[in-house]
Design a protein around this motif. Sequence first.
Motif, PDB file in Angstrom:
ATOM      1  N   ALA A 218      -4.111   9.007  -1.035  1.00  0.00           N
ATOM      2  CA  ALA A 218      -4.503   8.853   0.364  1.00  0.00           C
ATOM      3  C   ALA A 218      -5.917   9.381   0.590  1.00  0.00           C
ATOM      4  O   ALA A 218      -6.714   8.779   1.321  1.00  0.00           O
ATOM      5  CB  ALA A 218      -3.512   9.574   1.264  1.00  0.00           C
ATOM      6  N   ALA A 219      -6.252  10.504  -0.045  1.00  0.00           N
ATOM      7  CA  ALA A 219      -7.595  11.064   0.104  1.00  0.00           C
ATOM      8  C   ALA A 219      -8.658  10.122  -0.469  1.00  0.00           C
ATOM      9  O   ALA A 219      -9.767  10.020   0.069  1.00  0.00           O
ATOM     10  CB  ALA A 219      -7.663  12.426  -0.581  1.00  0.00           C
ATOM     11  N   LEU A 220      -8.327   9.412  -1.546  1.00  0.00           N
ATOM     12  CA  LEU A 220      -9.277   8.447  -2.116  1.00  0.00           C
ATOM     13  C   LEU A 220      -9.556   7.301  -1.149  1.00  0.00           C
ATOM     14  O   LEU A 220     -10.651   6.732  -1.153  1.00  0.00           O
ATOM     15  CB  LEU A 220      -8.740   7.894  -3.435  1.00  0.00           C
ATOM     16  N   THR A 273      -7.283   2.489  -7.577  1.00  0.00           N
ATOM     17  CA  THR A 273      -6.780   3.778  -8.061  1.00  0.00           C
ATOM     18  C   THR A 273      -6.024   4.504  -6.960  1.00  0.00           C
ATOM     19  O   THR A 273      -4.974   5.124  -7.197  1.00  0.00           O
ATOM     20  CB  THR A 273      -7.939   4.656  -8.560  1.00  0.00           C
ATOM     21  N   ALA A 274      -6.542   4.431  -5.744  1.00  0.00           N
ATOM     22  CA  ALA A 274      -5.861   5.059  -4.610  1.00  0.00           C
ATOM     23  C   ALA A 274      -4.467   4.478  -4.416  1.00  0.00           C
ATOM     24  O   ALA A 274      -3.492   5.213  -4.211  1.00  0.00           O
ATOM     25  CB  ALA A 274      -6.696   4.878  -3.345  1.00  0.00           C
ATOM     26  N   LEU A 278      -1.032   6.498  -4.869  1.00  0.00           N
ATOM     27  CA  LEU A 278      -0.211   6.597  -3.664  1.00  0.00           C
ATOM     28  C   LEU A 278       1.207   6.127  -3.922  1.00  0.00           C
ATOM     29  O   LEU A 278       2.188   6.822  -3.594  1.00  0.00           O
ATOM     30  CB  LEU A 278      -0.859   5.771  -2.556  1.00  0.00           C
ATOM     31  N   VAL A 279       1.349   4.959  -4.535  1.00  0.00           N
ATOM     32  CA  VAL A 279       2.683   4.413  -4.784  1.00  0.00           C
ATOM     33  C   VAL A 279       3.414   5.222  -5.851  1.00  0.00           C
ATOM     34  O   VAL A 279       4.606   5.536  -5.705  1.00  0.00           O
ATOM     35  CB  VAL A 279       2.584   2.934  -5.195  1.00  0.00           C
ATOM     36  N   THR A 280       2.712   5.589  -6.911  1.00  0.00           N
ATOM     37  CA  THR A 280       3.345   6.385  -7.971  1.00  0.00           C
ATOM     38  C   THR A 280       3.858   7.711  -7.422  1.00  0.00           C
ATOM     39  O   THR A 280       4.958   8.165  -7.756  1.00  0.00           O
ATOM     40  CB  THR A 280       2.345   6.646  -9.115  1.00  0.00           C
ATOM     41  N   GLY A 281       3.066   8.345  -6.567  1.00  0.00           N
ATOM     42  CA  GLY A 281       3.468   9.625  -6.011  1.00  0.00           C
ATOM     43  C   GLY A 281       4.586   9.552  -4.994  1.00  0.00           C
ATOM     44  O   GLY A 281       5.197  10.571  -4.664  1.00  0.00           O
ATOM     45  N   LEU A 282       4.854   8.339  -4.491  1.00  0.00           N
ATOM     46  CA  LEU A 282       5.918   8.194  -3.493  1.00  0.00           C
ATOM     47  C   LEU A 282       7.266   7.787  -4.084  1.00  0.00           C
ATOM     48  O   LEU A 282       8.274   7.827  -3.374  1.00  0.00           O
ATOM     49  CB  LEU A 282       5.509   7.161  -2.433  1.00  0.00           C
TER      50      LEU A 282
END
Length: 297
Positions: A218-220, A273-274, A278-282
Motif C-alpha cells: 500500500a505504501a508503494l 510490485t505494490a 498487497l495481495v500476497t500480504g492479504l
Amino acid sequence: MRRAPLLLILAALSAVAHVVGVLVAAPLWRGAEVLSLALLLGYAVAAGLPAPRWAVPAALVPLVVDAVRTMPAEPGAGETGWLVYGGPDTGFDVTAGFDAAFAGSWAALVAVAVLLVAFRGRGRRRHLIAAAVAAAPVVGYTAVRVADVGAAVAASTRVVEVRTETTLTRVGGPGYDQAEVVPALVLAVLPPLALALAALVLAVLLSGRGRRLAATGAALLAVLALPLLDAALAAVPHPFEADGTALFAWYAITPTAAVPQPMAALTVAVELTAYLLLVTGLTRSHRAAVPAPAAAG
C-alpha cells in the motif's frame, strides 16, 4: 509444487515481462500485464482469501479492466492516419491535467477504496504518526510543483502583457494565462494526491492488523502517485522553465535508443510490485496477520 506458489511465481514473471516491454517500448507480449493480474487473483483464491472474502477480488477487478483497456496495440497498428491538433480557435482545456491523472490512477484509486472499506478500523498511534510523516513529502512536493508552475505562468503573463497586452502563447503550443492555468493545476493534482493519501491510510490500517507485507505494498502505491502527479502537470500547458522541479517526469531518467522509456518502466515496476505485495500480504497463507485491528494507543 503447490498451486498457489506457482501462480504467484507466474504472476511475477508476467509482471517482469510487462516491465521489460515498457522499458524497450516493444511489448514482449501484449497481454503480459493482464495475465499477471489475473494470475494474482488466482493466487489469492488458491492461497486463501481474507475476510471479507470479496475484498481482494473486488480490488483486483478494476485493475484487470484497466490493464485490458491500456493493452499495447498490435505491432504495426496505428502507424498511418491523421492526427488533428485543432485550429487557432481551440480553447484552453482546464481539465486536461485532471483527465490525464484520472486515466492513470482511477483503477488504483478504486482498488484502494475497496480495501479501505473492507479493512476499516483504527490503527496504532505510531502508525498514524508514520503515515503523517510519509504524507508530508508527497504534499510538499505537490505544493512546490504547483507553486513553481503557477509562478512561472504569472511571470510569463506579466511580461507578455507589458509587451503585447495579450495573453502569452507558447511557441508551438496552446494559449494560456494565469486565470486558466491555476485551476487546471489544482484539478490535475487531485487524483494522484488522493491516491497517495488513501494508500497511506490503507497502509496504517493494514499495519494495525499485523499485515506488514500488505502495508508495504500500500505504501508503494503512495510512491506511484509521484510520477502520476508529474504526468498530470505535464498535460497542463505551462512555461518550459517550470519543469525544472519535476523529479518524476518521463525524462527524469534520460531515455536512450536502447532504453527509450526508463521512467515509465520504473513506474510500472513500482505499481505491479505494490499489487504483488498487497495481495500476497492479504492472503491467509501469510502467517504474520492477526484477526482484528489493534486499538490506538
